[in-house]
Design an enzyme around this catalytic site. Sequence first.
Site, PDB file in Angstrom:
ATOM      1  N   GLN A   1      -7.340  -2.318  -1.803  1.00  0.00           N
ATOM      2  CA  GLN A   1      -8.229  -3.471  -1.916  1.00  0.00           C
ATOM      3  C   GLN A   1      -9.387  -3.365  -0.927  1.00  0.00           C
ATOM      4  OE1 GLN A   1      -6.859  -7.686  -1.097  1.00  0.00           O
ATOM      5  NE2 GLN A   1      -6.765  -7.619  -3.344  1.00  0.00           N
ATOM      6  N   PHE A   2      -9.087  -2.954   0.289  1.00  0.00           N
ATOM      7  CA  PHE A   2     -10.072  -2.582   1.304  1.00  0.00           C
ATOM      8  C   PHE A   2      -9.570  -1.308   1.966  1.00  0.00           C
ATOM      9  CE2 PHE A   2     -10.842  -7.052   0.754  1.00  0.00           C
ATOM     10  CZ  PHE A   2     -12.217  -7.207   0.919  1.00  0.00           C
ATOM     11  N   ALA A   3     -10.489  -0.431   2.335  1.00  0.00           N
ATOM     12  CA  ALA A   3     -10.084   0.830   2.962  1.00  0.00           C
ATOM     13  C   ALA A   3      -9.284   0.602   4.232  1.00  0.00           C
ATOM     14  CB  ALA A   3     -11.317   1.682   3.263  1.00  0.00           C
TER      15      ALA A   3
ATOM     16  N   GLU B   1       0.832  -1.203   0.000  1.00  0.00           N
ATOM     17  CA  GLU B   1       0.000   0.000   0.000  1.00  0.00           C
ATOM     18  C   GLU B   1       0.867   1.253   0.000  1.00  0.00           C
ATOM     19  OE1 GLU B   1      -2.301  -3.346   0.790  1.00  0.00           O
ATOM     20  OE2 GLU B   1      -0.734  -2.617   2.167  1.00  0.00           O
TER      21      GLU B   1
ATOM     22  N   HIS C   1     -11.904  -5.680   7.709  1.00  0.00           N
ATOM     23  CA  HIS C   1     -12.391  -5.457   6.354  1.00  0.00           C
ATOM     24  C   HIS C   1     -13.681  -4.640   6.358  1.00  0.00           C
ATOM     25  CE1 HIS C   1      -9.719  -8.911   5.786  1.00  0.00           C
ATOM     26  NE2 HIS C   1      -9.676  -8.613   4.500  1.00  0.00           N
TER      27      HIS C   1
ATOM     28  N   PHE D   1      -6.896  -1.268   4.696  1.00  0.00           N
ATOM     29  CA  PHE D   1      -5.475  -1.450   4.418  1.00  0.00           C
ATOM     30  C   PHE D   1      -4.747  -0.143   4.145  1.00  0.00           C
ATOM     31  CE2 PHE D   1      -6.760  -5.805   2.467  1.00  0.00           C
ATOM     32  CZ  PHE D   1      -7.091  -6.265   3.745  1.00  0.00           C
TER      33      PHE D   1
END
Length: 661
Positions: free
Chosen positions: A420-422, A398, A465, A424
């Site tokens: 990919q997911f906030a 990231e 997640h 992260f």
Amino acid sequence: MIHPTKNISKEEAVELYKKLLLPRRIEERMINLLRQGKISKWFSGIGQEAISVGAAASLSDEDYLLPMHRNLGLFTTRGVDLYRLFCQLLGKADGFTNGRDRSFHFGSLDNRIVGMISHLAATLPVADGLALASRMKETGSVVCSFCGDGATSEGDFHEALNLAAVWELPVIFVIENNGYALSTPTSEQYACQHLLNRAIGYGLAGLKIDGNNIFNVMDEMADARKTALRGQPVLIEAKTFRMRGHEEASGTSYIPDELFEEWKRRDPILQLKKWIKNKKLVTTEEEFSAVADQVDQLFEDELERALNADDPVFDEEKETAAVFTSAEIPSPAKPGATQSEQRFVDAVSNALRQAFLEDDSYIMLGQDIAEYGGVFKVTEGFVEQFGKERIRNTPTMESGAVGTAIGLALEGFKPVVEMQFADFISCGFNQVINNLAKSRYRWTPPLNVTIRAPHGAGVGSGPFHSQSPEGWFMQHAGLKIVVPSSVQDAQNLLYSALMDPNPVLFFEHKKLYRSLKSTIYDHCQPEELGSAAICREGTSASIITYGMGVHWAYEIAEEYERKGVELEIVDLRCLYPLDLETVRTSIIKTNKALLLQEPSLTLGPMSELSALINEQCFEHLDAPLIRCGSLDTPIPFNKRLEEGYLASHRLKEKINQLLEY
């Protein structure tokens, strides 16, 4: 550019000696100015000059350099304007950051130099972005990024090296191994025999050089450049030693005296001087003294001028205006454009596709976004339409992705980074808030970087997640924060974010991706970011919210409408810039407000809004402001636990509390 060979003329040898001596003489003056209290800090590169001077002298002027604190020789050898350089070091108004940042925390794109920030290794991923831009533009240039031995323990170092190798980028990473990271010796920093060994693990070419021998530096740097241009990045470990403390205040008591004696004999200036004398190119001390006088004359007038230059004058309007660049909004589509039913996820995809079709400078970076189409399939089919060069799978990283985006943006590209997911995004927090957000205020041109982040709970994904981290970024100037609640806004606001020349964080609610449908215009309608919307009229009280909160508000408003209570709903749409005027308009009408958010209650976005309303709308309130947020716990996995966690679980209770006041 000096040809890296030892068979040089007297004129070339003297010129090289001048280049090596110039940063030393400047440093000696700066240390005196530090003692006089005219500068606040100094990180000395005395003893390490051959690395900077040798690199800058042997690389092309079109190659990018990304220096650290001890690389004064990069700036002087590249011919950076000395008056502005000294103003920068002195914190004057005419410095490269206009007094907003200190020392070497700046760059000069005219000189192909991109400056550092204090966080170690943070510019190494930026080098990857610049190198990718060079390859895509086919400029034939390389990027050379510097770090110290301590920085090799940072995550950005490893992410940058790995990405450079995977993408076969024309980049050179130089480790100036001077034996100590502040006071920590290399024996406590790494266990491998040489830092160069890390090149093998990442698939880079590796070179170990004598960093105090300028000819060795120049020869190896020239070879490294050729290797990098062939598609194999290079890691160079330059062995050297700093003759002063990490910075002047820290001293050198932790370093054994015998090390100073050993490295004093290997001083790069002394070695070059000895070589010149042995070659009988210059033979007398009088000639060397005359050269030193010439070097002093190169900078003394400019330093004196800078010492007498104006300090910056605080102007609040000017300072706040420096954070963002004004956005020119393109004309919207003509009336009568076609419409169709779209899902939230389709709207996001449509906005991206339209921007990518209109402008080849858009590039997307992220995990699994190419052939796989992303975990939410937002970019499905994009790699077939736009190609692998523009739709780029990254390794799992990231921080490195955001840093790479910064480098691309500096070269005029418009990178889009998909988290990919906030959740992260926390792994890239430093790059977002310290490198990306602060850049324009400090010295860079505007950076058109859009970070997409699927966020939100309600889908049973548990604590890692399901978070809504949008509020984390509100206090960090330099970032626009957008959270759409409708299909139309998902399309138009994302398109507008892509058009905006400033960094934008765009949060997309996962639960809405496939559950929300609406008939919208097929062509994006751009607008300026930062306007809220009153999306349901009412007179009894205002529910001020955004994102998923808008849908909770609609559900509860319909229930209360049957009781004769008309609740107005204000959708903020953007958390920064924040449209307080629309909020004020609603409060003046209803005189009561409930502030609804999905994140946990404490220090969420509505805490800030509550303070602003209290300061600016207090006289219009007939009841205390009521906040409704999710519990101050991590987000649980079990659906029943998650339902109890969410703000929607206590929304009715909070509305009754407000209405009954």
